[in-house]
Each structure stands twice: as structure tokens, then as C-alpha cells.
Write a protein that holds these residues in place. Structure first.
Motif, mmCIF file in Angstrom:
data_model
loop_
_atom_site.group_PDB
_atom_site.id
_atom_site.type_symbol
_atom_site.label_atom_id
_atom_site.label_comp_id
_atom_site.label_asym_id
_atom_site.label_seq_id
_atom_site.Cartn_x
_atom_site.Cartn_y
_atom_site.Cartn_z
ATOM 1 N N SER A 215 27.604 24.196 53.086
ATOM 2 C CA SER A 215 26.214 23.754 53.189
ATOM 3 C C SER A 215 25.379 24.489 52.141
ATOM 4 N N PRO A 216 24.160 24.007 51.871
ATOM 5 C CA PRO A 216 23.288 24.723 50.927
ATOM 6 C C PRO A 216 23.087 26.189 51.306
ATOM 7 N N ARG A 217 22.984 26.466 52.613
ATOM 8 C CA ARG A 217 22.789 27.860 53.036
ATOM 9 C C ARG A 217 24.017 28.703 52.714
ATOM 10 N N ILE A 218 25.202 28.143 52.971
ATOM 11 C CA ILE A 218 26.441 28.877 52.679
ATOM 12 C C ILE A 218 26.592 29.084 51.172
ATOM 13 N N ILE A 219 26.250 28.052 50.398
ATOM 14 C CA ILE A 219 26.327 28.186 48.941
ATOM 15 C C ILE A 219 25.370 29.268 48.451
ATOM 16 N N ASP A 220 24.195 29.334 49.031
ATOM 17 C CA ASP A 220 23.256 30.413 48.676
ATOM 18 C C ASP A 220 23.886 31.778 48.909
ATOM 19 N N HIS A 221 24.542 31.943 50.055
ATOM 20 C CA HIS A 221 25.209 33.202 50.370
ATOM 21 C C HIS A 221 26.308 33.509 49.344
ATOM 22 N N ILE A 222 27.139 32.511 49.064
ATOM 23 C CA ILE A 222 28.252 32.723 48.135
ATOM 24 C C ILE A 222 27.726 33.071 46.744
ATOM 25 N N TYR A 223 26.733 32.331 46.288
ATOM 26 C CA TYR A 223 26.191 32.580 44.952
ATOM 27 C C TYR A 223 25.558 33.969 44.860
ATOM 28 N N THR A 224 24.772 34.325 45.857
ATOM 29 C CA THR A 224 24.083 35.618 45.844
ATOM 30 C C THR A 224 25.078 36.771 45.881
ATOM 31 N N SER A 226 28.345 36.745 45.200
ATOM 32 C CA SER A 226 29.354 36.740 44.134
ATOM 33 C C SER A 226 28.745 37.058 42.782
ATOM 34 N N ALA A 227 27.402 36.930 42.682
ATOM 35 C CA ALA A 227 26.699 37.102 41.402
ATOM 36 C C ALA A 227 27.254 36.175 40.327
ATOM 37 N N GLY A 228 27.840 35.038 40.752
ATOM 38 C CA GLY A 228 28.338 34.060 39.787
ATOM 39 C C GLY A 228 29.684 34.384 39.173
ATOM 40 N N LEU A 229 30.387 35.383 39.697
ATOM 41 C CA LEU A 229 31.724 35.719 39.199
ATOM 42 C C LEU A 229 32.759 34.867 39.927
ATOM 43 N N PRO A 230 33.520 34.041 39.223
ATOM 44 C CA PRO A 230 34.486 33.163 39.886
ATOM 45 C C PRO A 230 35.442 33.892 40.834
ATOM 46 N N GLU A 231 35.896 35.079 40.459
ATOM 47 C CA GLU A 231 36.808 35.822 41.323
ATOM 48 C C GLU A 231 36.165 36.113 42.677
ATOM 49 N N LYS A 232 34.872 36.462 42.673
ATOM 50 C CA LYS A 232 34.177 36.753 43.921
ATOM 51 C C LYS A 232 33.786 35.474 44.652
ATOM 52 N N VAL A 233 33.494 34.409 43.908
ATOM 53 C CA VAL A 233 33.254 33.117 44.548
ATOM 54 C C VAL A 233 34.486 32.729 45.358
ATOM 55 N N ASN A 234 35.661 32.904 44.776
ATOM 56 C CA ASN A 234 36.914 32.607 45.476
ATOM 57 C C ASN A 234 37.034 33.429 46.751
ATOM 58 N N PHE A 235 36.720 34.710 46.659
ATOM 59 C CA PHE A 235 36.863 35.613 47.802
ATOM 60 C C PHE A 235 35.982 35.159 48.962
ATOM 61 N N PHE A 236 34.707 34.921 48.680
ATOM 62 C CA PHE A 236 33.791 34.563 49.756
ATOM 63 C C PHE A 236 34.034 33.150 50.269
ATOM 64 N N ALA A 237 34.471 32.250 49.385
ATOM 65 C CA ALA A 237 34.753 30.884 49.814
ATOM 66 C C ALA A 237 35.926 30.851 50.790
ATOM 67 N N VAL A 238 36.988 31.580 50.481
ATOM 68 C CA VAL A 238 38.153 31.568 51.365
ATOM 69 C C VAL A 238 37.843 32.293 52.666
ATOM 70 N N LYS A 239 37.016 33.334 52.615
ATOM 71 C CA LYS A 239 36.606 34.012 53.848
ATOM 72 C C LYS A 239 35.861 33.045 54.765
ATOM 73 N N PHE A 240 34.987 32.238 54.177
ATOM 74 C CA PHE A 240 34.248 31.263 54.982
ATOM 75 C C PHE A 240 35.198 30.243 55.599
ATOM 76 N N LEU A 241 36.135 29.711 54.801
ATOM 77 C CA LEU A 241 37.057 28.696 55.314
ATOM 78 C C LEU A 241 37.959 29.268 56.399
ATOM 79 N N GLU A 242 38.365 30.520 56.249
ATOM 80 C CA GLU A 242 39.231 31.147 57.244
ATOM 81 C C GLU A 242 38.522 31.311 58.585
ATOM 82 N N GLN A 243 37.212 31.506 58.558
ATOM 83 C CA GLN A 243 36.487 31.783 59.797
ATOM 84 C C GLN A 243 35.735 30.564 60.321
ATOM 85 N N SER A 244 35.975 29.406 59.711
ATOM 86 C CA SER A 244 35.404 28.158 60.200
ATOM 87 C C SER A 244 36.562 27.226 60.525
ATOM 88 N N GLY A 245 36.252 25.959 60.703
ATOM 89 C CA GLY A 245 37.326 25.001 60.940
ATOM 90 C C GLY A 245 37.667 24.831 62.397
#
Length: 263
Positions: A215-224, A226-245
Motif C-alpha cells: 500500500s502507499p503507507r507501506i511503500i512510504d515506510h520502505i522508502y524512508t 531503505s533510503a532508496g538503497l535496493p539492498e535495503k528495499v529488498n530487506f524491508f519488502a521481504v520482512k513485510f511479506l513474511e509477516q503478512s499473507g
């Protein structure tokens, strides 16, 4: 993993996967790839792609190695480490499948190998990752080698992938004289819209074809965070997917906040 299965994903889209299919080419990255290919074909300059840790330099290198001109012969050193000149020469020979030196002069053997590649109509192209870790003498050797010519063509074309500290080395007295032969490309962080497209792209490659769970709110969290670093975007994105679903309602309120607090 069950949470990926529920989303119809064939695999984890955010692991340390350097498969070129997962490479997200925003306008800047696409331009850098195009420029590298052009410079390799028409210049003897040594190409240097710089960026901070986690920016995606290694992924860009693997993508470049697959998007090659038919007359390129690619050699890759994936971790330059602290290779001294002699070790570096041996690594280059290995990268181009040269026979192991048998008491021969390694520089002469390297020049012979590169000349043989050129003689059968190929252009030797060397890609080196983590080049900022190389000693100054090894960098000097690479710069000298890049300027050697055979029939008015460079013996070898090179692309170095390095953290930004390498630019300081190029200003030292031992390397400063080569500065005019170096072409530097800066790999930038992802902006917020690019993070949106990055997430969408990697999810699609992994087989996702539903409405985005981000969602836009989750993307805001990931962007903030991760500071726009793809490696950190990956980290936070997978953490979100692991704890949702959970069931059909896979967007869980506070899932990312929980992930951030747990790490």
C-alpha cells in the motif's frame, strides 16, 4: 515458503538474486547500461561504475554481462578483494580461460591470450566487482593495460564496479596521470516512484499478477527506511511479506512496523 505460495510467487522476489531478469532499469540505470556498451565498443577508456554499498553494482555487472554484443568475450572477476598485481594477472587469465602459467612470464602470457582473442574477431571485455578494494599498484596495472593497443585497438576493455572511495585513489600521485582515461558513472539511489516500480517489477518476475500488497503507507515506510538503497528495499519488502499473507486479506496493518521493530 507458505507466505510466498499464498501470493502465487514462484520464488522470493527480494532475495540476493542477481538474475538479470530481476534487474530494474530505471531511466538512469538504462542510460548507464547503454553508455557502458557504447564506451566498450568505441573507446579505450576504462569504465568505472561507482555507488555506495547496497546500491546494486553487482546486479548491474551481471546484467551487463548478459546484454552483450556478439563480438564481446567477457571475463569476470566477481570479488577483486586485495589482489596484488601478480594475483590480479592470474585472476584475469583465469577469467578468460587461459591455460595456467607454467613458469612463463604472466604479463607476456596475458598479452598473448588477449591478442589471440582479438585475432579470432572478439573484443576482450573484463568486468571487475569490488574494485575499490584493489591496492593502488593493481589499479595502476589495470590503467596501464587498458591503454595498450594492438592494431590501433585496445588489448582489452574494462569496466570496474566500485564504492565511491575509488575516486579518491584516482587522485593520488601514482594514478592521477591516468585520470583522462577514466570514465566514471554514478549509480544513484532509487527515488520514491522508482521504489514503487522496483517492487512491482520484482514481484511480477516472480509470478505475482494481483493487486500489489504494498500500500502507499507501506511503500512510504520502505522508502524512508531503505533510503532508496535496493539492498535495503529488498530487506524491508521481504520482512513485510513474511509477516503478512493471512488468508485473502494479506495486507496486515502494522506488518512492516513490526518487522522494523524486530530487527
Amino acid at each position: 515458503m507458505p507466505h510466498f505460495d499464498r501470493l502465487g510467487l514462484k520464488e522470493n522476489p527480494f532475495n540476493d538474486n542477481r538474475d538479470p531478469r530481476y534487474f530494474y532499469a530505471d531511466s538512469t540505470r538504462a542510460q548507464i547500461l547503454e553508455s557502458l556498451a557504447y564506451q566498450i565498443n568505441f573507446s579505450s577508456n576504462i569504465q568505472v561504475v561507482i555507488g555506495e554499498k547496497g546500491i546494486g553494482k553487482s546486479h548491474l555487472m551481471e546484467t551487463l554481462s548478459q546484454q552483450i554484443d556478439n563480438n564481446w568475450r567477457i571475463g569476470i572477476i566477481r570479488d577483486a578483494g586485495q589482489l596484488e598485481p601478480e594475483q590480479l594477472i592470474l585472476s584475469i587469465l583465469e577469467a578468460f580461460d587461459a591455460p595456467a602459467p607454467d613458469g612463463s612470464d604472466t604479463v607476456e602470457l596475458l598479452e598473448t591470450q588477449l591478442a589471440e582473442i582479438a585475432e579470432i574477431g572478439f573484443k576482450p571485455v573484463l568486468l571487475i566487482d569490488s574494485a575499490h578494494l584493489l591496492p593502488q599498484e593493481s589499479l595502476r596495472f589495470l590503467l596501464q593495460l587498458s591503454q595498450q593497443k594492438l592494431n590501433d585497438e585496445p588489448y582489452i576493455n574494462m569496466v570496474l564496479f566500485a564504492e565511491t572511495a575509488i575516486t579518491e585513489y584516482f587522485q593520488t600521485s601514482g594514478l592521477k596521470g591516468f585520470r583522462e582515461f577514466i570514465h566514471i558513472s554514478l549509480l544513484p539511489k532509487l527515488d520514491k516512484q522508482s521504489v514503487v516500480e522496483y517492487l512491482k517489477h520484482r514481484m511480477a518476475v516472480a509470478g505475482f499478477n494481483r493487486e500489489s500488497p504494498f500500500s502507499p503507507r507501506i511503500i512510504d515506510h520502505i522508502y524512508t527506511n531503505s533510503a532508496g538503497l535496493p539492498e535495503k528495499v529488498n530487506f524491508f519488502a521481504v520482512k513485510f511479506l513474511e509477516q503478512s499473507g493471512k488468508g485473502e486479506n494479506y495486507i496486515q496493518s502494522g506488518a512492516l512496523s513490526s518487522a522494523l521493530g524486530a530487527d
